[in-house]
Design a protein around this motif. Structure first.
Motif, PDB file in Angstrom:
ATOM      1  N   GLY A  87     -48.289 -19.191   7.595  1.00 24.09           N
ATOM      2  CA  GLY A  87     -47.559 -18.689   8.749  1.00 24.09           C
ATOM      3  C   GLY A  87     -46.087 -18.444   8.475  1.00 24.09           C
ATOM      4  N   PRO A  88     -45.385 -17.813   9.428  1.00 22.22           N
ATOM      5  CA  PRO A  88     -43.997 -17.411   9.218  1.00 22.22           C
ATOM      6  C   PRO A  88     -43.016 -18.569   9.110  1.00 22.22           C
ATOM      7  N   VAL A  91     -42.395 -12.244   4.377  1.00 18.76           N
ATOM      8  CA  VAL A  91     -43.751 -11.733   4.514  1.00 18.76           C
ATOM      9  C   VAL A  91     -44.675 -12.932   4.683  1.00 18.76           C
ATOM     10  N   SER A  92     -45.339 -13.040   5.816  1.00 20.59           N
ATOM     11  CA  SER A  92     -46.243 -14.158   6.085  1.00 20.59           C
ATOM     12  C   SER A  92     -47.662 -13.636   6.321  1.00 20.59           C
ATOM     13  N   ASN A  93     -48.614 -14.565   6.311  1.00 17.96           N
ATOM     14  CA  ASN A  93     -50.036 -14.214   6.480  1.00 17.96           C
ATOM     15  C   ASN A  93     -50.435 -13.092   5.523  1.00 17.96           C
ATOM     16  N   PHE A  94     -49.919 -13.174   4.314  1.00 20.89           N
ATOM     17  CA  PHE A  94     -50.105 -12.116   3.319  1.00 20.89           C
ATOM     18  C   PHE A  94     -51.513 -12.164   2.749  1.00 20.89           C
ATOM     19  N   TYR A 124     -51.533  -6.542   2.958  1.00 16.54           N
ATOM     20  CA  TYR A 124     -51.256  -6.660   4.384  1.00 16.54           C
ATOM     21  C   TYR A 124     -50.449  -7.929   4.618  1.00 16.54           C
ATOM     22  N   GLY A 125     -49.565  -7.898   5.611  1.00 19.86           N
ATOM     23  CA  GLY A 125     -48.806  -9.082   5.950  1.00 19.86           C
ATOM     24  C   GLY A 125     -47.908  -8.822   7.141  1.00 19.86           C
ATOM     25  N   ASP A 126     -47.439  -9.902   7.750  1.00 26.40           N
ATOM     26  CA  ASP A 126     -46.498  -9.804   8.858  1.00 26.40           C
ATOM     27  C   ASP A 126     -45.076  -9.838   8.305  1.00 26.40           C
ATOM     28  N   ILE A 127     -44.236  -8.980   8.829  1.00 25.41           N
ATOM     29  CA  ILE A 127     -42.879  -8.816   8.320  1.00 25.41           C
ATOM     30  C   ILE A 127     -41.862  -9.299   9.345  1.00 25.41           C
ATOM     31  N   LYS A 128     -40.906 -10.108   8.874  1.00 25.84           N
ATOM     32  CA  LYS A 128     -39.760 -10.467   9.697  1.00 25.84           C
ATOM     33  C   LYS A 128     -38.511 -10.339   8.843  1.00 25.84           C
ATOM     34  N   THR A 139     -42.574 -14.441   0.195  1.00 24.11           N
ATOM     35  CA  THR A 139     -43.934 -14.166   0.643  1.00 24.11           C
ATOM     36  C   THR A 139     -44.772 -15.437   0.700  1.00 24.11           C
TER      37      THR A 139
END
Length: 276
Positions: free
Chosen positions: A207-208, A236-239, A247-251, A203
């Motif tokens: 950024g990613p 998990v980026s931009n957490f 909240y966060g972006d998942i890859k 996490t």
């Protein structure tokens, strides 16, 4: 001082041991236990039977089951312990993994046990011994962001399982809460067809493409599962934390994606004094 092993902890740590070996006698569980757990000073105190305390705690799971009069008892919907009625030893039993097809639990087959134990013998990752990070190191290295990220992904995984295979919901386990990086993954879950899935979470609030740290054991586990479809690294980026939670972006990356798609740089060494 670091805490000592307890019976509830034994029942959690036994899970990844049996995921690896399928079925073991109590003596074998004791022998393999330190692959997933590093005994503390309190654990090493000898109390009786010329065994360290932590080994006695493992045996107590069996002896207390015997006191309850249960020949077979399941634990955490993950494994069962079968007592040996012919033995006079207080902790004589067989520990067997429970597996699922997504609709029901059943005892692991003898063939699957043979396959898992054969695989455990044949696999030789670059770093093959499981090392549990001590609690002081865990507290220093695992930041609040990392812990929160794991909780975030754990919650998402529970939602996914509840929707797709609700039968397995109670079996999903946030393993790293108890073992640090000892297993090489953070969350033990299941695929839609009931197979075990292993999830490592990394996490960042950035950024990613932000670099992340990975322990030797985590790398070894990914390397060991190279080419399989049961092991994933969740980035998990931009957490961030919002009014209603995380909240966060998942890859999602497979083990092969990580091994082949990232460069690994040695950032520190551990020095041990030589005694020539």
């Amino acid at each position: 001082m670091e805490p000592a092993l307890t019976e509830p902890m034994v029942k959690v740590i036994a899970r990844p041991i049996l995921e690896k070996y399928g079925s073991l006698r109590t003596s074998e569980v004791k022998r393999h236990f330190t692959e997933f757990y590093t005994p503390t000073d309190l654990d090493m105190i000898e109390k009786k039977r010329d065994e360290p305390k932590y080994l006695q705690i493992i045996g107590n799971v069996v002896s207390h089951q015997k006191q309850r009069g249960n020949l077979i008892e399941a634990y955490n919907n993950s494994f069962e312990v079968v007592l040996d009625p012919e033995s006079t030893a207080p902790d004589s039993a067989i520990w067997r993994l429970l597996v699922s097809d997504g609709t029901q639990l059943e005892v692991i087959s003898e063939q699957e046990v043979d396959d898992r134990q054969s695989g455990a013998t044949k696999r030789r990752p670059r770093i093959h011994r499981v090392i549990k990070t001590d609690w002081n190191a865990v507290n220093q290295q695992r930041t609040a962001i990392g812990a929160a990220g794991e909780e975030y992904v754990y919650g998402l995984e529970l939602d996914h399982i509840a929707t797709n295979t609700p039968y397995d919901l109670e079996r999903v386990q946030h393993t790293s809460r108890f073992t640090g990086d000892g297993t090489g993954y953070d969350i033990l879950s299941y695929t839609e067809d009931g197979r075990t899935a292993y999830i490592e979470v990394k996490t960042t609030t950035q950024g990613p493409d932000t670099p992340f740290y990975i322990t030797p054991r985590e790398y070894a586990f990914l390397n060991d599962h190279y080419g399989s479809d049961d092991t994933w690294l969740i980035r998990v980026s931009n957490f961030q934390t919002g009014p209603n939670g995380y909240y966060g972006d998942i890859k999602q990356f497979s083990a092969a994606d990580v091994i082949d798609g990232f460069d690994f740089e040695t950032t520190q060494y551990r020095a041990t004094r030589r005694h020539d």
